[in-house]
Scaffold this motif. Structure first.
Motif, PDB file in Angstrom:
ATOM      1  N   ALA A  51      14.448 -24.773   1.630  1.00 18.78           N
ATOM      2  CA  ALA A  51      13.371 -23.833   1.283  1.00 18.78           C
ATOM      3  C   ALA A  51      12.049 -24.254   1.927  1.00 18.78           C
ATOM      4  O   ALA A  51      11.210 -23.412   2.257  1.00 18.78           O
ATOM      5  N   GLU A  52      11.859 -25.580   2.118  1.00 20.93           N
ATOM      6  CA  GLU A  52      10.648 -26.086   2.771  1.00 20.93           C
ATOM      7  C   GLU A  52      10.681 -25.895   4.285  1.00 20.93           C
ATOM      8  O   GLU A  52       9.672 -26.112   4.959  1.00 20.93           O
ATOM      9  N   GLY A  53      11.864 -25.536   4.808  1.00 16.61           N
ATOM     10  CA  GLY A  53      11.977 -25.339   6.248  1.00 16.61           C
ATOM     11  C   GLY A  53      12.580 -26.493   7.008  1.00 16.61           C
ATOM     12  O   GLY A  53      12.604 -26.479   8.246  1.00 16.61           O
ATOM     13  N   LEU A  54      13.063 -27.528   6.310  1.00 18.50           N
ATOM     14  CA  LEU A  54      13.686 -28.649   7.009  1.00 18.50           C
ATOM     15  C   LEU A  54      15.004 -28.192   7.641  1.00 18.50           C
ATOM     16  O   LEU A  54      15.804 -27.514   6.983  1.00 18.50           O
ATOM     17  N   PRO A  55      15.255 -28.558   8.902  1.00 16.30           N
ATOM     18  CA  PRO A  55      16.520 -28.184   9.544  1.00 16.30           C
ATOM     19  C   PRO A  55      17.651 -29.106   9.076  1.00 16.30           C
ATOM     20  O   PRO A  55      17.946 -30.120   9.700  1.00 16.30           O
ATOM     21  N   LEU A  56      18.258 -28.755   7.960  1.00 13.66           N
ATOM     22  CA  LEU A  56      19.318 -29.560   7.362  1.00 13.66           C
ATOM     23  C   LEU A  56      20.437 -28.666   6.849  1.00 13.66           C
ATOM     24  O   LEU A  56      20.172 -27.558   6.361  1.00 13.66           O
ATOM     25  N   LYS A  57      21.669 -29.170   6.949  1.00 11.21           N
ATOM     26  CA  LYS A  57      22.796 -28.530   6.291  1.00 11.21           C
ATOM     27  C   LYS A  57      23.734 -29.600   5.755  1.00 11.21           C
ATOM     28  O   LYS A  57      23.853 -30.690   6.321  1.00 11.21           O
ATOM     29  N   ARG A  58      24.384 -29.265   4.671  1.00 12.68           N
ATOM     30  CA  ARG A  58      25.433 -30.124   4.135  1.00 12.68           C
ATOM     31  C   ARG A  58      26.628 -30.030   5.069  1.00 12.68           C
ATOM     32  O   ARG A  58      27.073 -28.948   5.435  1.00 12.68           O
ATOM     33  N   VAL A  59      27.174 -31.194   5.464  1.00 11.02           N
ATOM     34  CA  VAL A  59      28.354 -31.196   6.331  1.00 11.02           C
ATOM     35  C   VAL A  59      29.528 -31.927   5.671  1.00 11.02           C
ATOM     36  O   VAL A  59      30.617 -31.981   6.245  1.00 11.02           O
ATOM     37  N   GLY A  60      29.316 -32.496   4.497  1.00  8.67           N
ATOM     38  CA  GLY A  60      30.388 -33.186   3.799  1.00  8.67           C
ATOM     39  C   GLY A  60      29.931 -33.624   2.423  1.00  8.67           C
ATOM     40  O   GLY A  60      28.743 -33.587   2.110  1.00  8.67           O
ATOM     41  N   THR A  61      30.882 -34.030   1.594  1.00  6.74           N
ATOM     42  CA  THR A  61      30.592 -34.422   0.214  1.00  6.74           C
ATOM     43  C   THR A  61      31.130 -35.822  -0.047  1.00  6.74           C
ATOM     44  O   THR A  61      32.253 -36.147   0.343  1.00  6.74           O
ATOM     45  N   LEU A  62      30.348 -36.634  -0.720  1.00  3.05           N
ATOM     46  CA  LEU A  62      30.769 -37.981  -1.120  1.00  3.05           C
ATOM     47  C   LEU A  62      31.095 -38.024  -2.605  1.00  3.05           C
ATOM     48  O   LEU A  62      32.168 -38.468  -3.001  1.00  3.05           O
ATOM     49  N   ILE A  63      30.173 -37.577  -3.449  1.00  2.00           N
ATOM     50  CA  ILE A  63      30.386 -37.506  -4.905  1.00  2.00           C
ATOM     51  C   ILE A  63      30.421 -36.028  -5.278  1.00  2.00           C
ATOM     52  O   ILE A  63      29.424 -35.321  -5.148  1.00  2.00           O
ATOM     53  N   ALA A  64      31.574 -35.563  -5.780  1.00  2.00           N
ATOM     54  CA  ALA A  64      31.804 -34.124  -5.908  1.00  2.00           C
ATOM     55  C   ALA A  64      31.541 -33.576  -7.303  1.00  2.00           C
ATOM     56  O   ALA A  64      31.986 -32.469  -7.625  1.00  2.00           O
ATOM     57  N   SER A  65      30.817 -34.311  -8.136  1.00  2.00           N
ATOM     58  CA  SER A  65      30.460 -33.801  -9.457  1.00  2.00           C
ATOM     59  C   SER A  65      29.131 -34.410  -9.851  1.00  2.00           C
ATOM     60  O   SER A  65      28.728 -35.443  -9.303  1.00  2.00           O
ATOM     61  N   PRO A  66      28.421 -33.801 -10.787  1.00  2.00           N
ATOM     62  CA  PRO A  66      27.153 -34.390 -11.212  1.00  2.00           C
ATOM     63  C   PRO A  66      27.341 -35.792 -11.793  1.00  2.00           C
ATOM     64  O   PRO A  66      28.327 -36.056 -12.488  1.00  2.00           O
ATOM     65  N   LEU A  67      26.404 -36.669 -11.485  1.00  2.00           N
ATOM     66  CA  LEU A  67      26.313 -37.964 -12.152  1.00  2.00           C
ATOM     67  C   LEU A  67      25.162 -37.963 -13.148  1.00  2.00           C
ATOM     68  O   LEU A  67      25.174 -38.697 -14.129  1.00  2.00           O
ATOM     69  N   ASN A  68      24.164 -37.152 -12.862  1.00  2.00           N
ATOM     70  CA  ASN A  68      22.990 -37.032 -13.716  1.00  2.00           C
ATOM     71  C   ASN A  68      23.395 -36.611 -15.130  1.00  2.00           C
ATOM     72  O   ASN A  68      24.303 -35.792 -15.308  1.00  2.00           O
ATOM     73  N   CYS A  69      22.722 -37.166 -16.117  1.00  2.00           N
ATOM     74  CA  CYS A  69      22.958 -36.725 -17.484  1.00  2.00           C
ATOM     75  C   CYS A  69      21.698 -36.944 -18.306  1.00  2.00           C
ATOM     76  O   CYS A  69      20.761 -37.612 -17.868  1.00  2.00           O
ATOM     77  N   LEU A  70      21.663 -36.337 -19.473  1.00  2.00           N
ATOM     78  CA  LEU A  70      20.603 -36.599 -20.434  1.00  2.00           C
ATOM     79  C   LEU A  70      21.083 -37.757 -21.295  1.00  2.00           C
ATOM     80  O   LEU A  70      22.056 -37.619 -22.042  1.00  2.00           O
ATOM     81  N   LEU A  71      20.421 -38.890 -21.168  1.00  2.00           N
ATOM     82  CA  LEU A  71      20.875 -40.117 -21.811  1.00  2.00           C
ATOM     83  C   LEU A  71      20.086 -40.373 -23.087  1.00  2.00           C
ATOM     84  O   LEU A  71      18.855 -40.300 -23.100  1.00  2.00           O
ATOM     85  N   VAL A  72      20.809 -40.673 -24.167  1.00  2.00           N
ATOM     86  CA  VAL A  72      20.196 -40.959 -25.460  1.00  2.00           C
ATOM     87  C   VAL A  72      20.853 -42.214 -26.036  1.00  2.00           C
ATOM     88  O   VAL A  72      21.872 -42.687 -25.535  1.00  2.00           O
ATOM     89  N   LEU A  73      20.259 -42.746 -27.097  1.00  2.00           N
ATOM     90  CA  LEU A  73      20.862 -43.894 -27.782  1.00  2.00           C
ATOM     91  C   LEU A  73      22.066 -43.440 -28.598  1.00  2.00           C
ATOM     92  O   LEU A  73      22.027 -42.396 -29.258  1.00  2.00           O
ATOM     93  N   GLU A  74      23.132 -44.238 -28.565  1.00  2.45           N
ATOM     94  CA  GLU A  74      24.339 -43.876 -29.298  1.00  2.45           C
ATOM     95  C   GLU A  74      24.062 -43.737 -30.796  1.00  2.45           C
ATOM     96  O   GLU A  74      24.605 -42.851 -31.460  1.00  2.45           O
ATOM     97  N   ASP A  75      23.211 -44.608 -31.325  1.00  2.00           N
ATOM     98  CA  ASP A  75      22.902 -44.557 -32.756  1.00  2.00           C
ATOM     99  C   ASP A  75      21.478 -44.062 -33.008  1.00  2.00           C
ATOM    100  O   ASP A  75      20.880 -44.348 -34.033  1.00  2.00           O
ATOM    101  N   GLY A  76      20.931 -43.302 -32.039  1.00  3.46           N
ATOM    102  CA  GLY A  76      19.569 -42.805 -32.156  1.00  3.46           C
ATOM    103  C   GLY A  76      19.491 -41.446 -32.844  1.00  3.46           C
ATOM    104  O   GLY A  76      20.505 -40.921 -33.335  1.00  3.46           O
ATOM    105  N   PRO A  77      18.306 -40.840 -32.854  1.00  2.00           N
ATOM    106  CA  PRO A  77      18.095 -39.587 -33.587  1.00  2.00           C
ATOM    107  C   PRO A  77      18.618 -38.344 -32.865  1.00  2.00           C
ATOM    108  O   PRO A  77      18.659 -37.278 -33.457  1.00  2.00           O
ATOM    109  N   ILE A  78      19.006 -38.481 -31.585  1.00  2.00           N
ATOM    110  CA  ILE A  78      19.424 -37.326 -30.793  1.00  2.00           C
ATOM    111  C   ILE A  78      20.944 -37.297 -30.659  1.00  2.00           C
ATOM    112  O   ILE A  78      21.541 -38.181 -30.052  1.00  2.00           O
ATOM    113  N   GLU A  79      21.551 -36.283 -31.255  1.00  4.21           N
ATOM    114  CA  GLU A  79      22.995 -36.094 -31.106  1.00  4.21           C
ATOM    115  C   GLU A  79      23.312 -34.875 -30.263  1.00  4.21           C
ATOM    116  O   GLU A  79      24.302 -34.853 -29.537  1.00  4.21           O
ATOM    117  N   THR A  80      22.471 -33.863 -30.364  1.00  8.44           N
ATOM    118  CA  THR A  80      22.646 -32.643 -29.579  1.00  8.44           C
ATOM    119  C   THR A  80      21.312 -32.284 -28.935  1.00  8.44           C
ATOM    120  O   THR A  80      20.260 -32.832 -29.296  1.00  8.44           O
TER     121      THR A  80
END
Length: 291
Positions: A67-96
């Motif tokens: 969108a910025e105009g950089l001349p780039l294209k994807r030509v292959g994939t290394l990691i084929a699923s998201p790794l990013n996540c919303l991380l919370v404490l297992e015993d913390g106040p956030i469950e959902t």
């Protein structure tokens, strides 16, 4: 070929290192130089400028860069699923996601991560106004474990979860792709479409495909080869991350999922991060189909 990584060598880069160490690149008639960048934001721009044949980047960032105009294209994939996540404490106040109301959320990269978070919150009838965003400057799990924030966006499920377990403060991931965000490729190879050598890219991807097959079939032997390449890789965090990363490697690194790129482009447009919806042909190619 020169290939610039997205970061220092880590288990995410397993297929490249194994292809190098097992001789798959050499068998394909390639001499590949793998470079860790001094500046993690530089690799895509290096590829766009012709200073690298390939660079590792992230699908969400590719959409913004095109969108910025950089001349780039994807030509292959290394990691084929998201790794990013919303991380919370297992015993913390956030469950959902709904529990985030009135709480602090740490982030590192403005733009895409805010759009991802906005989508998560929207599906729980919340908005960014219902939370407090805190820029933790890449100190994701430490800021969560110390109580500075109640959740972080941008944490990698194969690294930060293991880091927290090792530290004795277990965490829990709320997965973006299970919470309304279109799924995407986490790590991709990008190149300048005007200068890319498609034949070399095809041979490169075939070599990494063979390496991925070896990793999946022989995970322990592959780990021994990988870890032996650098002393700093030989610790519990990298060993645990290696195991968790294996299911994420692209088994068909050349294959392109057109719908995945179209859906994420539409998602970013809806979020107001890009002005124009580009066709997938402007974003990505399958080099096997390009003669």
């Amino acid at each position: 070929m020169t290939v610039v990584l997205d970061w220092f060598v880590n288990p995410n880069h397993g297929p490249l290192i194994i292809a190098q160490e097992k001789g798959y690149f050499a068998d394909a008639g390639l001499e590949v130089e793998i470079i860790a960048p001094a500046d993690p934001s530089a690799p895509p721009r290096m590829a766009a400028a012709g200073k690298a044949d390939l660079a590792l980047s992230y699908q969400p960032q590719l959409h913004l860069q095109v969108a910025e105009g950089l001349p780039l294209k994807r030509v292959g994939t290394l990691i084929a699923s998201p790794l990013n996540c919303l991380l919370v404490l297992e015993d913390g106040p956030i469950e959902t996601v709904a529990d985030l109301k009135g709480h602090k959320i740490g982030f590192s990269v403005a733009g895409v991560e805010e759009a991802l978070l906005s989508k998560l919150l929207g599906d729980a009838d919340l908005s960014l106004d219902d939370v407090e965003l805190v820029n933790v400057n890449w100190s994701l799990s430490p800021s969560l474990m110390s109580g500075q924030v109640d959740a972080v966006i941008g944490a990698y499920r194969n690294f930060e979860l293991n880091q927290m377990e090792i530290e004795g403060v277990p965490g829990n991931c709320i997965y973006l792709e299970e919470s309304g965000v279109p799924t995407y490729d986490e790590l991709i190879y990008v190149a300048n479409p005007d200068t890319v050598d498609h034949d070399r890219v095809r041979r490169f991807l075939k070599a990494t495909e063979l390496a991925t097959q070896y990793i999946v079939n022989h995970p322990d032997a592959a780990w021994d080869i990988f870890a032996a390449t650098a002393e700093e890789l030989q610790d519990d965090l990298n060993a645990k991350s290696w195991t968790d990363t294996i299911p994420r490697f692209a088994l068909r690194p050349a294959a392109l999922d057109f719908g995945r790129y179209a859906n994420f482009e539409a998602f970013l447009h809806e979020a107001g991060l890009i002005e124009t919806v580009h066709p997938v042909s402007d974003l990505a190619i399958d080099p096997a189909a390009t003669q």
